[in-house]
Design a protein around this motif. Structure first.
Motif, PDB file in Angstrom:
ATOM      1  N   TYR A 170       0.898  -1.114   0.073  1.00  0.00           N
ATOM      2  CA  TYR A 170      -0.055   0.030  -0.001  1.00  0.00           C
ATOM      3  C   TYR A 170       0.814   1.091   0.059  1.00  0.00           C
ATOM      4  CZ  TYR A 170      -3.806  -3.334   1.540  1.00  0.00           C
ATOM      5  OH  TYR A 170      -4.610  -4.119   1.584  1.00  0.00           O
ATOM      6  N   ILE A 171       0.318   2.309  -0.526  1.00  0.00           N
ATOM      7  CA  ILE A 171       1.109   3.634  -0.407  1.00  0.00           C
ATOM      8  C   ILE A 171       0.433   4.807   0.301  1.00  0.00           C
ATOM      9  CG2 ILE A 171       1.779   5.622  -1.594  1.00  0.00           C
ATOM     10  CD1 ILE A 171       2.325   3.800  -4.190  1.00  0.00           C
ATOM     11  N   TYR A 172       0.888   5.380   1.334  1.00  0.00           N
ATOM     12  CA  TYR A 172       0.400   6.309   2.218  1.00  0.00           C
ATOM     13  C   TYR A 172       0.985   7.516   1.539  1.00  0.00           C
ATOM     14  CZ  TYR A 172      -1.188   9.305   6.354  1.00  0.00           C
ATOM     15  OH  TYR A 172      -1.722  10.221   7.199  1.00  0.00           O
ATOM     16  N   LEU A 173       0.319   8.472   0.980  1.00  0.00           N
ATOM     17  CA  LEU A 173       0.983   9.756   0.577  1.00  0.00           C
ATOM     18  C   LEU A 173       0.791  10.876   1.226  1.00  0.00           C
ATOM     19  CD1 LEU A 173       2.955  11.237  -1.658  1.00  0.00           C
ATOM     20  CD2 LEU A 173       0.963  11.268  -3.160  1.00  0.00           C
ATOM     21  N   ASP A 174       1.828  11.749   1.807  1.00  0.00           N
ATOM     22  CA  ASP A 174       1.568  12.921   2.583  1.00  0.00           C
ATOM     23  C   ASP A 174       1.635  14.262   1.480  1.00  0.00           C
ATOM     24  OD1 ASP A 174       1.552  15.393   4.073  1.00  0.00           O
ATOM     25  OD2 ASP A 174       2.851  14.394   5.792  1.00  0.00           O
ATOM     26  N   GLU A 175       0.682  14.995   1.160  1.00  0.00           N
ATOM     27  CA  GLU A 175       0.855  15.886   0.448  1.00  0.00           C
ATOM     28  C   GLU A 175       0.752  17.185   0.913  1.00  0.00           C
ATOM     29  OE1 GLU A 175       0.769  15.581  -3.602  1.00  0.00           O
ATOM     30  OE2 GLU A 175      -0.607  14.235  -3.968  1.00  0.00           O
ATOM     31  N   ALA A 176       1.086  17.493   2.270  1.00  0.00           N
ATOM     32  CA  ALA A 176       1.000  18.564   2.955  1.00  0.00           C
ATOM     33  C   ALA A 176       1.584  19.820   2.306  1.00  0.00           C
ATOM     34  CB  ALA A 176       1.683  18.356   4.183  1.00  0.00           C
ATOM     35  N   HIS A 177       2.806  19.625   1.510  1.00  0.00           N
ATOM     36  CA  HIS A 177       3.499  20.633   0.864  1.00  0.00           C
ATOM     37  C   HIS A 177       3.271  20.607  -0.612  1.00  0.00           C
ATOM     38  CE1 HIS A 177       5.865  22.786   4.162  1.00  0.00           C
ATOM     39  NE2 HIS A 177       5.811  21.541   4.540  1.00  0.00           N
TER      40      HIS A 177
END
Length: 570
Positions: free
Chosen positions: A347-354
């Motif tokens: 699985y992929i968990y992607l943090d797109e905060a920036h």
């Protein structure tokens, strides 16, 4: 997924690596297995640890005379500290430590803990020592009080210290600077305009707080509207929003992971991710920053070896990464991660905060930047504190996933719901980015940000500064190394009318101190030129214009492209 099996498939063949004397002189490193070295073919610039992205047929390409034009992606560079810079940095810290211990020996310490017999110490000894003798000396460079909107200009309140940084007093004066320190990527941090007007109207209608969690009496119609709008914006089935960006990772990751899960985390992931993973009790393995060979090696080891002691298969294996790394300026190599996800069933968990709002032709983040299908990323996370000029964060994914988070997440069950004007600021700015306001203001800001980021970054590179990260990133870190240079740079830039951020240990490695410029679409060419000239003066004074890489030979031009003409950017 409760079971993971795989055959011992071959690792992908190594691609050709271009290596020459210039790359070695620049400090390129080969650790024997998973380090990438390459040459940027178009600009003929050799850089150390440059990521050579393979061509990808992007859905964001354009059709011209029936021919598909594929977007070109910028490379990334991370120039290692030279032996001399590393020696000087270590020597600087060594002198500070020695002087600190001598100071503690000669003078009685005023920061000793009292009446603590039988209790555990509140502060770690080295942490307390570092704060007193290193951080205190340059503490005036952080925690600066602000008395204005953090727009393209920012007003700082002047302070002075008569006891060498232990305490500060206001002087009653203020200084207005060009703001290159705030995450105001799309310029929505404003106190006027349609977003501010809508937020003020929301205060009159709903007040300033809901005073309850969403699971109880705090869920309002605008919360549901925001959830649906976010899901539409990022291209997923459903989404859930939280009132705090940091807590979006910290409180939702424990609801997704458990003790039988394995997380393969990027070495440069944010503190909120690290804390959330620790709270989840999942097993954590770290791979080298943005290094796909290191990532695949970790995945293969995890599948073959299984859980410790029992060697049973992991319940779930997650790759946890960020879209844009705020300290490095680098961009996640998402297409290659998706290939690994499909190859090994993880699985992929992607943090797109920036990255959400700031990256991609439509501002949808690195998924949009690479032209990937959002459904290929299992969990999308992002915050509203950067590109949207607001607060809070979101998790987006399938309806089943979001339903589970609504039932089990502490952020949804216990934390107070998002404030009405905060939610309205997000809704208004997001609608502008999507063009739902009937204008092209959103797309104009996105392209202006990209133009500004490329222009400023390339000017610094051409001047000989060591600049980290991707050429398309709105975060522009510039190497300083020594703590004394960090303090000098921040102070002198403010004197020249530019507010920027200094970053040092422990936020970075000991020899990777830097200043970080955050570019905004609200910046004009004049502001960027002024910041560049100020940085050149400061860099000359402290000798930090010492990049060993070949300087770009092409002329750096600030292109005033129209909204409809994006060939220069994509």
């Amino acid at each position: 997924m409760t079971h993971l099996t795989t055959s011992a498939s071959k690792a992908p063949a190594k691609g050709e690596k271009s290596r020459d004397s210039a790359a070695i002189t620049a400090g390129a490193i080969d650790d024997g297995s998973d380090q990438d070295l390459s040459v940027q073919d178009e600009k003929k610039v050799v850089v150390s640890r440059t990521i050579d992205h393979k061509p990808i047929t992007s859905q964001n390409g354009t059709e011209e005379n029936g021919v598909k034009k594929v977007r070109k992606f910028a490379g990334e560079s991370f120039e290692e500290a030279s032996l001399w810079d590393a020696f000087c940095t270590y020597l600087c810290y060594a002198v500070l430590v020695i002087v600190g211990y001598v100071n503690d020996f000669i003078r009685p310490r005023t920061t000793l803990e009292k009446n603590r017999e039988g209790y555990v110490s509140l502060y770690a000894s080295f942490e307390s020592f570092y704060t007193r003798h290193v951080y205190r000396r340059i503490r005036d460079c952080w925690n600066m009080p602000v008395s204005s909107v953090p727009g393209k200009y920012i007003t700082l309140m002047e302070r002075q210290s008569d006891d060498y940084g232990w305490t500060f007093e206001y002087t009653g004066k203020s200084v207005t600077c060009a703001n290159l320190g705030s995450y105001n990527y799309l310029g929505f941090a404003e106190n006027h305009g349609p977003c501010a007007d809508a937020a003020i109207k929301m205060v009159h209608e709903f007040g300033v707080a809901t005073c309850s969690p969403r699971r109880e009496m705090g869920n309002a119609t605008f919360h549901d509207e925001l959830d649906k709008l976010v899901a539409t914006f990022v291209g997923t089935e459903d989404a859930i929003t939280c009132a705090m960006g940091f807590a979006t990772n910290t409180l939702n990751l424990p609801a997704i992971l458990n003790q039988g899960c394995l997380v393969i985390s990027d070495a440069k992931n944010h503190a909120s991710i690290i804390l959330g993973l620790r709270l989840s009790r999942a097993t954590i393995r770290v791979f080298k920053h943005n290094n796909m060979k290191s990532l695949e090696k970790r995945i293969r080891e995890a599948i073959i070896q299984g859980q410790p002691r029992t060697h049973l298969p992991w319940e779930k294996i997650f790759i946890v990464v960020e879209g844009v790394y705020s300290m490095e300026g680098s961009i996640a190599r998402l297409p290659e991660m998706i290939e690994l996800k499909k190859k090994y069933g993880v699985y992929i968990y992607l943090d797109e905060a920036h990255s959400v709002g700031a990256m991609g032709p439509r501002g949808r983040g690195v998924v949009d930047y690479w032209g990937c299908d959002p459904s290929d990323v299992d969990i999308l996370m992002g915050t509203f504190t950067k590109s949207f000029g607001s607060a809070g964060g979101y998790i987006a994914g399938s309806k089943e996933l979001i339903g589970m988070i609504r039932r089990h997440s502490h952020a949804h069950c216990y934390a107070t719901a998002m404030s009405p004007p905060i939610a309205q600021q997000i809704i208004s700015s997001m609608r502008i980015i999507m063009g739902m306001d009937g204008t092209k203001e959103g797309i104009k800001r996105i392209r202006q940000l990209r133009r500004n980021a490329r222009y400023f970054r390339m000017r610094l590179k051409k001047a000989g500064f060591i600049v980290y990260g991707n050429d398309d990133s709105p975060v522009v870190p510039t190497a300083l190394y020594m703590p004394s240079k960090i303090g000098y740079t921040v102070r002198e830039m403010i004197k020249r009318g530019v507010a920027t951020v200094g970053v040092g240990f422990p936020a970075t490695l000991l020899v990777e101190g830097r200043t970080r410029f955050c570019i905004s679409s609200s910046h004009t060419k004049e502001i960027l030129d002024h910041a560049y000239e100020a940085m050149c003066e400061v860099g000359h004074n402290i000798m930090i214009r010492n990049s060993k890489l070949p300087l770009p030979t092409e002329e750096v031009v600030y292109a005033d492209g129209s909204v409809d003409d994006d060939d220069d950017l994509y």
